[in-house]
Enzyme design. Structure first.
Site, short mmCIF file in Angstrom:
data_model
loop_
_atom_site.label_atom_id
_atom_site.label_comp_id
_atom_site.label_asym_id
_atom_site.label_seq_id
_atom_site.Cartn_x
_atom_site.Cartn_y
_atom_site.Cartn_z
N THR A 28 3.99 -10.12 1.57
CA THR A 28 5.25 -10.66 1.03
C THR A 28 5.81 -11.72 1.97
O THR A 28 5.98 -11.46 3.16
CB THR A 28 6.26 -9.51 0.83
OG1 THR A 28 5.76 -8.64 -0.19
CG2 THR A 28 7.61 -10.03 0.41
N GLN A 102 -1.52 -9.49 -7.09
CA GLN A 102 -1.07 -8.10 -7.03
C GLN A 102 0.15 -7.92 -7.94
O GLN A 102 1.17 -8.61 -7.80
CB GLN A 102 -0.70 -7.68 -5.60
CG GLN A 102 -0.46 -6.17 -5.52
CD GLN A 102 0.10 -5.71 -4.20
OE1 GLN A 102 1.16 -6.17 -3.79
NE2 GLN A 102 -0.59 -4.79 -3.54
N HIS A 178 -0.33 -2.58 -7.90
CA HIS A 178 0.34 -2.06 -6.70
C HIS A 178 0.78 -0.62 -6.97
O HIS A 178 1.79 -0.37 -7.60
CB HIS A 178 1.55 -2.94 -6.37
CG HIS A 178 2.04 -2.80 -4.94
ND1 HIS A 178 1.72 -1.72 -4.15
CD2 HIS A 178 2.83 -3.60 -4.17
CE1 HIS A 178 2.29 -1.87 -2.96
NE2 HIS A 178 2.95 -3.00 -2.95
N ASN A 181 2.97 2.10 -1.14
CA ASN A 181 4.13 1.69 -0.33
C ASN A 181 5.49 2.06 -0.90
O ASN A 181 6.49 1.37 -0.66
CB ASN A 181 4.07 0.19 -0.03
CG ASN A 181 2.86 -0.18 0.80
OD1 ASN A 181 2.17 0.70 1.31
ND2 ASN A 181 2.59 -1.46 0.95
N TYR A 183 6.63 2.19 -4.05
CA TYR A 183 7.15 1.50 -5.23
C TYR A 183 6.92 2.34 -6.49
O TYR A 183 6.51 3.50 -6.40
CB TYR A 183 6.55 0.09 -5.31
CG TYR A 183 6.94 -0.75 -4.12
CD1 TYR A 183 8.29 -1.01 -3.84
CD2 TYR A 183 5.99 -1.23 -3.22
CE1 TYR A 183 8.68 -1.74 -2.72
CE2 TYR A 183 6.37 -1.97 -2.10
CZ TYR A 183 7.72 -2.21 -1.85
OH TYR A 183 8.11 -2.92 -0.74
N ARG A 230 -4.22 -0.61 -5.40
CA ARG A 230 -3.90 -0.28 -4.01
C ARG A 230 -3.10 1.01 -3.98
O ARG A 230 -2.13 1.16 -4.74
CB ARG A 230 -3.09 -1.41 -3.37
CG ARG A 230 -2.92 -1.26 -1.86
CD ARG A 230 -2.00 -2.33 -1.30
NE ARG A 230 -2.26 -2.60 0.11
CZ ARG A 230 -1.41 -3.20 0.93
NH1 ARG A 230 -0.25 -3.62 0.47
NH2 ARG A 230 -1.72 -3.41 2.18
N ASN A 238 9.28 3.08 2.56
CA ASN A 238 10.32 3.13 1.52
C ASN A 238 10.70 4.56 1.14
O ASN A 238 10.95 4.87 -0.04
CB ASN A 238 9.90 2.31 0.30
CG ASN A 238 9.92 0.83 0.57
OD1 ASN A 238 10.89 0.30 1.10
ND2 ASN A 238 8.83 0.15 0.23
N GLY A 319 -4.14 -8.03 7.23
CA GLY A 319 -2.84 -8.53 6.82
C GLY A 319 -2.28 -9.55 7.79
O GLY A 319 -2.55 -10.74 7.68
#
Length: 367
Positions: A28, A102, A178, A181, A183, A230, A238, A319
């Site tokens: 991001t 993604q 996605h 993480n 979400y 992923r 989060n 990354g």
């Protein structure tokens, strides 16, 4: 110079031949243009500079306005956004690269100021995350979410299908779902965030349902051979948690494998943090999944070589090293030193810390 290793060998990913096994992980960068959320004018240059990677995976890209959680992140739900992404895919392809987008829905990790009509973010259950998002140029607490109704869930699934159709129109070689993480898809999967009592809550089968339904429609739209996903089984990112992640992810991966997705991209440990944060058998996922296993989190050349040599992964995702090293493939191949990333320019801004990191060739020419 060290002798070439498996990391630099070609790999056949479905119909796509990758020239090496390095994947640029989604990163991001918050440089889309508001209010349209079209990728910014420098994005084609940014991705083009990194086209020597075996595969580029774009920054997380929201499938709807409701799916946005941070300022200036790009979407793929409007014709204008599709046209913006087409400039990027065309440029990457001209340079011989391969690029997946993604697809993202943040769920509860959002703020009312980013939502349609300033509404509450959506989630499996109305549980506010202990966390921050970036809006209006500053960090703010995420907003209180509301629980999605059963009647709304087909619309969520359709937004992923439409995002996939738009990705193909924009020229992408494939898509990555996605599911990591903290979400939305992971919020449904994990029992720390999902307290539902309907068909999408309770048992592992019910909590995994949304992730698997999204995967099924995306694979039907793009072709399973052009669809990856992923996941992050034990990350606390989060404010996400699950009381028993191993059977949950064994079940999820069994069903993802049955869909014949082309790759499984696994964040091993805490996203961007310790790899050993919690016990988990990643080898179990590797054995259960029939497609390519993409290993992610804290990899350097030594660890990548070790894991590939042991056949514990097929591809390695990098990354932060790709942020500062557009020619990361060549630097790792030749044993050259790496540029250090400038954390102050990770999120938002212009060319500084985005497209101005020098390649080896440029650095040598400047001497």
């Amino acid at each position: 110079m060290s002798k070439p290793t498996k990391l630099f060998e070609p790999y056949q990913l479905g119909p796509i031949t990758l020239p090496n096994r390095l994947v640029m992980a989604p990163l991001t960068r918050n440089r889309a243009i508001p209010p349209s959320m079209v990728p910014g004018p420098l994005a084609a240059e940014y991705y083009g500079q990194r086209a020597s990677a075996g595969l580029l995976v774009t920054e997380a890209t929201q499938v709807s306005q409701q799916g946005q959680g941070y300022q200036d992140t790009p979407g793929i739900y409007s014709k204008e956004q599709v046209a913006g992404w087409r400039k990027i895919t065309d440029h990457v392809h001209e340079l011989g690269g391969r690029i997946f987008v993604q697809l993202w829905h943040v769920g509860r990790i959002s703020h009312t100021s980013l939502q349609p009509n300033n509404g509450a973010p959506v989630a499996p259950s109305a549980i506010r995350a202990k966390g921050k998002t970036f809006v209006g140029g500053t960090f703010a607490d995420v907003s209180e979410p509301r629980a999605l109704t059963l009647e709304e869930i087909p619309g969520i699934i359709e937004s992923f299908r439409l995002g996939t159709a738009n990705a193909l129109e924009a020229g992408f070689d494939g898509v990555e779902i996605h599911g990591a993480n903290g979400y939305l898809l992971e919020q449904f999967a994990k029992d720390g965030t999902n307290k539902r009592t309907d068909a999408y809550g309770g048992s592992i089968e019910n909590r995994a349902r949304l992730m698997l339904e999204v995967s099924k429609v995306v694979a039907a739209e793009a072709g399973a051979e052009r669809t990856g996903i992923r996941i992050s089984p034990v990350t606390p990112a989060n404010d996400i948690s699950d009381s028993n992640p191993q059977p949950l992810y064994d079940y999820i991966v069994d069903h993802l494998s049955a869909l014949k997705l082309v790759y499984l991209h696994v964040v091993e440990g805490a996203t961007g943090g310790p790899r050993d944060i919690a016990p988990f058998d990643y080898g179990s996922l590797r054995k259960r999944f029939n497609g390519a296993y993409v290993a992610n989190n804290g990899y350097d050349l030594e660890l990548a070589n070790k894991v590939l040599a042991a056949n514990e992964a097929d591809l390695i995702a990098f990354g932060k090293p790709f942020i500062a090293n557009p020619d990361l493939v060549e630097r790792l191949r030749s044993g050259a030193p790496l540029n250090t990333p400038d954390k102050a320019t990770f999120y938002g801004g212009g060319a500084k810390g985005y497209t101005d990191y020098p390649t080896l060739e440029a650095a040598e020419a400047a001497q």
